[in-house]
Motif scaffolding. Structure first.
Motif, short mmCIF file in Angstrom:
data_model
loop_
_atom_site.label_atom_id
_atom_site.label_comp_id
_atom_site.label_asym_id
_atom_site.label_seq_id
_atom_site.Cartn_x
_atom_site.Cartn_y
_atom_site.Cartn_z
N THR A 56 0.81 -1.23 0.00
CA THR A 56 0.00 0.00 0.00
C THR A 56 0.84 1.27 0.00
O THR A 56 0.36 2.31 -0.43
N THR A 57 2.06 1.21 0.47
CA THR A 57 2.92 2.39 0.57
C THR A 57 3.61 2.65 -0.76
O THR A 57 4.24 1.76 -1.32
N ALA A 58 3.47 3.90 -1.23
CA ALA A 58 4.13 4.29 -2.48
C ALA A 58 5.60 4.59 -2.21
O ALA A 58 5.93 5.31 -1.26
N VAL A 59 6.47 4.04 -3.03
CA VAL A 59 7.91 4.25 -2.91
C VAL A 59 8.31 5.28 -3.97
O VAL A 59 8.09 5.05 -5.16
N PRO A 60 8.89 6.43 -3.55
CA PRO A 60 9.29 7.43 -4.54
C PRO A 60 10.42 6.93 -5.43
O PRO A 60 11.33 6.25 -4.97
N ILE A 61 10.33 7.27 -6.71
CA ILE A 61 11.37 6.92 -7.67
C ILE A 61 12.09 8.21 -8.04
O ILE A 61 11.47 9.15 -8.51
N GLY A 62 13.37 8.23 -7.86
CA GLY A 62 14.14 9.42 -8.20
C GLY A 62 13.82 10.57 -7.28
O GLY A 62 13.75 10.42 -6.06
N ASP A 63 13.54 11.74 -7.86
CA ASP A 63 13.27 12.94 -7.06
C ASP A 63 11.78 13.08 -6.76
O ASP A 63 11.27 14.19 -6.65
N ALA A 64 11.08 11.97 -6.65
CA ALA A 64 9.67 11.90 -6.23
C ALA A 64 8.68 12.46 -7.24
O ALA A 64 7.56 12.76 -6.90
N GLN A 65 9.08 12.60 -8.52
CA GLN A 65 8.10 12.97 -9.53
C GLN A 65 7.23 11.77 -9.88
O GLN A 65 6.15 11.93 -10.44
N ALA A 66 7.71 10.60 -9.56
CA ALA A 66 6.95 9.37 -9.80
C ALA A 66 7.15 8.46 -8.59
O ALA A 66 8.09 8.62 -7.82
N SER A 67 6.24 7.52 -8.44
CA SER A 67 6.35 6.56 -7.34
C SER A 67 5.80 5.23 -7.82
O SER A 67 5.20 5.13 -8.89
N VAL A 68 6.00 4.20 -7.01
CA VAL A 68 5.49 2.88 -7.34
C VAL A 68 4.98 2.22 -6.07
O VAL A 68 5.60 2.33 -5.01
N VAL A 69 3.83 1.60 -6.18
CA VAL A 69 3.31 0.78 -5.09
C VAL A 69 3.71 -0.65 -5.43
O VAL A 69 3.16 -1.26 -6.35
N VAL A 70 4.69 -1.14 -4.70
CA VAL A 70 5.22 -2.48 -4.96
C VAL A 70 4.29 -3.50 -4.34
O VAL A 70 3.80 -3.31 -3.22
N PRO A 71 3.98 -4.59 -5.05
CA PRO A 71 3.08 -5.61 -4.50
C PRO A 71 3.54 -6.13 -3.14
O PRO A 71 4.73 -6.17 -2.84
N GLU A 72 2.59 -6.53 -2.34
CA GLU A 72 2.86 -7.01 -0.99
C GLU A 72 3.80 -8.21 -1.00
O GLU A 72 3.65 -9.13 -1.82
N GLY A 73 4.76 -8.18 -0.10
CA GLY A 73 5.70 -9.28 0.05
C GLY A 73 6.95 -9.16 -0.80
O GLY A 73 7.91 -9.88 -0.58
N TRP A 74 6.96 -8.25 -1.77
CA TRP A 74 8.14 -8.05 -2.60
C TRP A 74 9.21 -7.32 -1.79
O TRP A 74 8.92 -6.56 -0.88
N VAL A 75 10.47 -7.54 -2.14
CA VAL A 75 11.59 -6.87 -1.48
C VAL A 75 11.89 -5.59 -2.25
O VAL A 75 12.02 -5.60 -3.47
N VAL A 76 11.99 -4.48 -1.51
CA VAL A 76 12.25 -3.16 -2.11
C VAL A 76 13.59 -2.66 -1.60
O VAL A 76 13.82 -2.64 -0.39
N GLN A 77 14.44 -2.26 -2.53
CA GLN A 77 15.76 -1.76 -2.18
C GLN A 77 16.02 -0.47 -2.93
O GLN A 77 15.67 -0.35 -4.11
N ARG A 78 16.64 0.50 -2.28
CA ARG A 78 17.03 1.75 -2.92
C ARG A 78 18.46 1.62 -3.41
O ARG A 78 19.31 1.08 -2.71
N SER A 79 18.71 2.09 -4.61
CA SER A 79 20.06 2.10 -5.16
C SER A 79 20.27 3.49 -5.78
O SER A 79 20.03 3.68 -6.97
N GLY A 80 20.64 4.43 -4.94
CA GLY A 80 20.73 5.82 -5.40
C GLY A 80 19.33 6.31 -5.72
O GLY A 80 18.41 6.13 -4.93
N PRO A 81 19.13 6.90 -6.91
CA PRO A 81 17.78 7.37 -7.27
C PRO A 81 16.86 6.25 -7.76
O PRO A 81 15.67 6.45 -7.92
N ALA A 82 17.42 5.08 -7.97
CA ALA A 82 16.63 3.96 -8.50
C ALA A 82 15.99 3.15 -7.38
O ALA A 82 16.44 3.15 -6.25
N VAL A 83 14.93 2.45 -7.75
CA VAL A 83 14.26 1.51 -6.85
C VAL A 83 14.40 0.13 -7.47
O VAL A 83 14.13 -0.05 -8.67
#
Length: 177
Positions: A56-83
């Motif tokens: 349910t939580t939107a993860v910002p991509i880059g400088d927050a002009q876009a975001s993504v709601v990653v499906p439940e249970g998926w692993v989310v990692q930040r790599s600089g401006p990338a998700v």
């Protein structure tokens, strides 16, 4: 009658062989610790910088002009401006980045940089109403570019060890402006 004194040996006799064995043991212990850290640290560092999505939580991509709601249970990692989003089984890994440009042109540049210029490009409208252009490269990598409006696009580079097209579609549906 005088008592004979037995030769006294200390706790750690300092003979040349004892010193050599102690030095070899110390070096072996240090080498073991260094090798253990080299092998163990990268996965530990990755796990420390990653989260499990609640769906349910939107993860910002880059400088927050876009975001993504990653499906439940998926692993989310930040790599600089990338998700980077990975399926729970680790079979699909998708790197999402926000950039400026026209979706077909950005996809063409991605394909050219990956030497996949002959890939068939497809265009679709997602259920969210956003337009996506995508292509399968010969090496099994899927490149997708989603136009989120205002000149901003989100690029998705997906690598997998099997057929994860439905899972990729689920993730791309979560991209928001």
């Amino acid at each position: 009658m005088p008592q004979e004194v037995a030769p006294h040996r200390g706790l750690f006799p300092w003979r040349p062989w004892d010193i050599l064995l102690a030095a070899v043991g110390a070096v072996a212990a240090i080498v073991f610790l260094v090798v253990a850290l080299v092998v163990v640290w990268p996965p530990v560092a990755t796990n420390l910088s990653s989260d499990v999505s609640d769906g349910t939580t939107a993860v910002p991509i880059g400088d927050a002009q876009a975001s993504v709601v990653v499906p439940e249970g998926w692993v989310v990692q930040r790599s600089g401006p990338a998700v980077i989003a990975r399926t729970p089984d680790g079979g699909l890994s998708v790197q999402l980045e926000a950039t400026e440009g026209d979706a077909p042109e950005v996809l063409a540049a991605l394909l050219e940089s990956a030497d996949a210029g002959s890939a068939t490009v497809r265009a679709e409208t997602l259920a969210s109403g956003l337009r996506v252009v995508h292509a399968d490269a010969a090496d099994g990598v899927v490149y997708a570019v989603i136009d989120v409006g205002g000149g901003t696009v989100v690029t998705a580079t997906a690598t997998s060890d099997g057929d994860y097209r439905a899972a990729l579609g689920l993730l791309l549906e979560g991209v928001r402006a």
